[in-house]
Write a protein that holds these residues in place. Structure first.
Motif, PDB file in Angstrom:
ATOM      1  N   ASN A  66       0.827  -1.205   0.000  1.00 48.92           N
ATOM      2  CA  ASN A  66       0.000   0.000   0.000  1.00 48.92           C
ATOM      3  C   ASN A  66       0.862   1.256   0.000  1.00 48.92           C
ATOM      4  O   ASN A  66       0.519   2.249  -0.637  1.00 48.92           O
ATOM      5  N   LYS A  67       1.986   1.230   0.705  1.00 43.44           N
ATOM      6  CA  LYS A  67       2.868   2.392   0.737  1.00 43.44           C
ATOM      7  C   LYS A  67       3.367   2.729  -0.673  1.00 43.44           C
ATOM      8  O   LYS A  67       3.338   3.883  -1.092  1.00 43.44           O
ATOM      9  N   ARG A  69       1.962   1.862  -3.450  1.00 41.48           N
ATOM     10  CA  ARG A  69       0.810   2.261  -4.271  1.00 41.48           C
ATOM     11  C   ARG A  69       0.466   3.732  -4.029  1.00 41.48           C
ATOM     12  O   ARG A  69       0.096   4.443  -4.958  1.00 41.48           O
ATOM     13  N   ARG A  70       0.593   4.172  -2.790  1.00 36.59           N
ATOM     14  CA  ARG A  70       0.330   5.587  -2.480  1.00 36.59           C
ATOM     15  C   ARG A  70       1.349   6.489  -3.172  1.00 36.59           C
ATOM     16  O   ARG A  70       0.984   7.503  -3.771  1.00 36.59           O
ATOM     17  N   GLY A  74      -0.369   7.099  -6.657  1.00 36.92           N
ATOM     18  CA  GLY A  74      -1.234   8.160  -6.178  1.00 36.92           C
ATOM     19  C   GLY A  74      -2.459   7.696  -5.405  1.00 36.92           C
ATOM     20  O   GLY A  74      -3.465   8.396  -5.355  1.00 36.92           O
ATOM     21  N   TRP A  75      -2.363   6.500  -4.801  1.00 35.95           N
ATOM     22  CA  TRP A  75      -3.511   5.995  -4.055  1.00 35.95           C
ATOM     23  C   TRP A  75      -3.828   6.860  -2.845  1.00 35.95           C
ATOM     24  O   TRP A  75      -2.935   7.420  -2.209  1.00 35.95           O
ATOM     25  N   THR A  76      -5.109   6.926  -2.535  1.00 39.99           N
ATOM     26  CA  THR A  76      -5.598   7.640  -1.360  1.00 39.99           C
ATOM     27  C   THR A  76      -6.042   6.620  -0.311  1.00 39.99           C
ATOM     28  O   THR A  76      -6.105   5.409  -0.590  1.00 39.99           O
ATOM     29  N   ASP A  77      -6.386   7.104   0.885  1.00 44.82           N
ATOM     30  CA  ASP A  77      -6.940   6.224   1.918  1.00 44.82           C
ATOM     31  C   ASP A  77      -8.179   5.518   1.391  1.00 44.82           C
ATOM     32  O   ASP A  77      -8.392   4.331   1.658  1.00 44.82           O
ATOM     33  N   GLU A  78      -8.999   6.230   0.631  1.00 43.91           N
ATOM     34  CA  GLU A  78     -10.219   5.649   0.064  1.00 43.91           C
ATOM     35  C   GLU A  78      -9.887   4.500  -0.897  1.00 43.91           C
ATOM     36  O   GLU A  78     -10.545   3.465  -0.893  1.00 43.91           O
ATOM     37  N   ASP A  79      -8.856   4.684  -1.722  1.00 40.82           N
ATOM     38  CA  ASP A  79      -8.444   3.619  -2.644  1.00 40.82           C
ATOM     39  C   ASP A  79      -8.040   2.362  -1.875  1.00 40.82           C
ATOM     40  O   ASP A  79      -8.396   1.247  -2.266  1.00 40.82           O
ATOM     41  N   SER A  97       0.015   6.210 -14.358  1.00 41.70           N
ATOM     42  CA  SER A  97       0.664   7.042 -13.348  1.00 41.70           C
ATOM     43  C   SER A  97       2.188   6.963 -13.470  1.00 41.70           C
ATOM     44  O   SER A  97       2.872   7.996 -13.483  1.00 41.70           O
TER      45      SER A  97
END
Length: 193
Positions: A66-67, A69-70, A74-79, A97
């Motif tokens: 997840n780190k 991906r963020r 550009g992933w968000t908490d919602e993603d 991206s």
């Protein structure tokens, strides 16, 4: 040091494909970035094994957490909360991206589950032995879903890497028609379908 059968990399079956890809990229002065998950860097390493790769290879990222991906997608908490497994749309967003960040002509995206197990709910779209692949350019994108039917992690990783390289070659050779990206509400291009 004596070489053994285990020391051959990339797999011998990859070599003609890699030479063809290198030639196609170099003949058009195109550049390439890679964003892979399940293949764990095998796609990047295979491409870099070709003499002259520095002429086309811009960057490779293993986007496995997840780190990452963020940061890279550009992933968000919602993603993160809404993630239910890899899809062609999701891997196309990842490749888009990374392509844009690296200003590459093309980016390969790969995202799946090598096995032997998968986490289970809420990841309902994640199946062992299945990956989604996308090749993205400024002109559009092409996707493929590959299912090996097996759960052997190492075999799946190699099969996924080969399938990823095959889609790239098919796009570069013009054997696959690119889908066009849809403009979003702000007028920029996006791959959300």
């Amino acid at each position: 040091m004596e070489t053994t059968g285990d020391s051959f990399f990339p797999p011998i079956s990859f070599k003609p494909l890699l030479i063809e890809i290198s030639g196609l990229l170099r003949s058009t002065s195109s550049t390439l970035a890679v964003a892979e998950t399940t293949t764990g860097g095998l796609v990047s390493a295979s491409l870099l094994s070709v003499s002259g790769a520095s002429k086309f290879f811009v960057a490779g990222a293993t986007v496995y957490t997840n780190k990452s991906r963020r940061v890279l997608a550009g992933w968000t908490d919602e993603d993160v909360v809404n993630y239910i497994g890899p899809t062609p749309e999701l891997v196309t967003e990842l490749a888009t991206s990374v392509r844009e960040q690296m200003d590459a002509t093309y980016c390969i995206g790969e995202w799946g589950a090598a096995g032997p197990t998968v986490p289970g709910p809420p990841l309902v779209l994640m199946r062992a032995g299945q990956t989604c692949i996308s090749v993205v350019s400024r002109e559009g994108f092409a996707t493929r879903v590959v299912n090996t039917g097996g759960t052997d992690r190492e075999k799946n990783m190699v099969a996924f890497a080969m399938a990823t390289l095959v889609l790239l070659r098919d796009v570069l050779a013009g054997d696959v028609e690119l889908e066009q990206r849809q403009p979003d509400s702000e007028g920029s291009e996006t791959t959300k379908l």
